[in-house]
Design a protein around this motif. Structure first.
Motif, PDB file in Angstrom:
ATOM      1  N   GLY A  14       0.758  -1.112  -0.078  1.00  0.00           N
ATOM      2  CA  GLY A  14       0.011  -0.010   0.058  1.00  0.00           C
ATOM      3  C   GLY A  14       0.661   1.172  -0.098  1.00  0.00           C
ATOM      4  O   GLY A  14       1.925   1.124   0.106  1.00  0.00           O
ATOM      5  N   ASP A  39      11.258  -2.194   5.441  1.00  0.00           N
ATOM      6  CA  ASP A  39      11.963  -0.602   5.200  1.00  0.00           C
ATOM      7  C   ASP A  39      13.118  -0.687   6.661  1.00  0.00           C
ATOM      8  O   ASP A  39      14.269  -0.322   6.568  1.00  0.00           O
ATOM      9  N   PHE A  54      18.730   6.600  -0.296  1.00  0.00           N
ATOM     10  CA  PHE A  54      18.251   7.528  -1.608  1.00  0.00           C
ATOM     11  C   PHE A  54      19.266   8.520  -2.144  1.00  0.00           C
ATOM     12  O   PHE A  54      19.527   8.534  -3.280  1.00  0.00           O
TER      13      PHE A  54
HETATM   14  C1  S3P Z   1       8.795   4.494  -0.561  1.00  0.00           C
HETATM   15  C2  S3P Z   1       7.927   4.304   0.609  1.00  0.00           C
HETATM   16  C3  S3P Z   1       8.552   4.216   1.806  1.00  0.00           C
HETATM   17  C4  S3P Z   1      10.133   3.818   1.481  1.00  0.00           C
HETATM   18  C5  S3P Z   1      10.615   4.611   0.806  1.00  0.00           C
HETATM   19  C6  S3P Z   1      10.072   4.599  -0.695  1.00  0.00           C
HETATM   20  C7  S3P Z   1       7.909   4.547  -1.970  1.00  0.00           C
HETATM   21  O1  S3P Z   1       7.957   3.210   2.632  1.00  0.00           O
HETATM   22  O2  S3P Z   1      10.037   2.550   1.233  1.00  0.00           O
HETATM   23  O3  S3P Z   1      10.635   5.824   1.165  1.00  0.00           O
HETATM   24  O4  S3P Z   1       8.459   4.602  -3.004  1.00  0.00           O
HETATM   25  O5  S3P Z   1       6.455   4.470  -1.979  1.00  0.00           O
HETATM   26  P1  S3P Z   1       6.688   3.526   3.313  1.00  0.00           P
HETATM   27  O6  S3P Z   1       5.456   3.109   2.363  1.00  0.00           O
HETATM   28  O7  S3P Z   1       6.676   2.393   4.367  1.00  0.00           O
HETATM   29  O8  S3P Z   1       6.485   4.906   3.788  1.00  0.00           O
END
Ligand code: S3P
Length: 208
Positions: A14, A39, A54
């Motif tokens: 999601g 994550d 990133f």
């Molecule tokens: C991302 C969502 C983040 C994390 C990163 C990239 C994305 O996780 O993996 O910043 O591409 O939607 P959450 O969905 O837990 O915030």
């Protein structure tokens, strides 16, 4: 498409801010399973935060690390509950691997998602317009992998057991249960206030 999570990992997908980690932790507790937040696992393994990854490697570099972490997590033989980062489904390899799991989509309205994540430092939640576009673009990918769609922990737990949970779902019975065979219907009246719940409207075809 998996009908329930028996013997499979429950994987929460999601958009950012949909509450995957919170719902995942609660679901794991209810099911008596281990919980893994991908994550968090990536950050711990790399010894760096996601914004740092990133910044150092770009989004592509981060996706490679994420893909690898998911591959390793899904290969565990003990069925657990996993929460993936919002962009994990952009990998075709990951989408393919998810076929063996029970995938639950945590739905979130983009307004609420933005309110929850703005200012949190997530690299892809810096600009509201870009965030909204990403939410839109990702929807087909989430739908492609999802075996069930939920908005709370009751929904995840029931879906994992093969039950469909949705407020007002009785009005969509024909759509939710295709075909014209007999249907077992378990109706629950959920109310936070101490008011009398209205009687559920009967389904248009007989439930037995
Ligand atoms: C991302 C969502 C983040 C994390 C990163 C990239 C994305 O996780 O993996 O910043 O591409 O939607 P959450 O969905 O837990 O915030």
């Amino acid at each position: 498409m998996a009908l329930n999570a028996l013997g499979r990992h429950v994987v929460l997908v999601g958009f950012m801010g949909s509450g995957k980690s919170t719902l995942g932790r609660e679901t794991a507790q209810r099911l008596g399973r281990a919980f893994l937040d991908l994550d968090q696992a990536i950050e711990e393994r790399a010894g760096k935060s996601i914004p740092e990854l990133f910044a150092e490697r770009g989004e592509e570099g981060f996706r490679t690390i994420e893909e690898h972490a998911i591959r390793v997590a899904l290969s565990s033989p003990d069925p657990g509950v996993l929460a993936l980062g919002g962009g994990a489904v952009t990998s075709a390899e990951t989408r393919n691997r998810l076929r063996d799991s029970f995938v639950v989509l945590c739905e979130i309205d983009v307004e609420l998602a933005w309110r929850r994540v703005r200012g949190t430092g997530r690299p892809l939640a810096q600009d509201e317009g870009d965030f909204r576009r990403l939410h839109e673009q990702r929807q087909p990918l989430y739908r492609e992998v999802a075996d069930a769609t939920v908005s709370d922990a009751d929904g995840v737990t029931l879906a994992a057991g093969g039950a469909h949970y949705e407020r007002g779902g009785v009005d969509r019975l024909g759509e939710l249960v295709p075909g014209d065979g007999p249907v077992a219907l378990l109706a629950a009246c959920v109310s936070r206030r101490r008011t009398t719940c209205p009687r559920a409207k009967g389904p248009s075809r007989s439930a037995s």
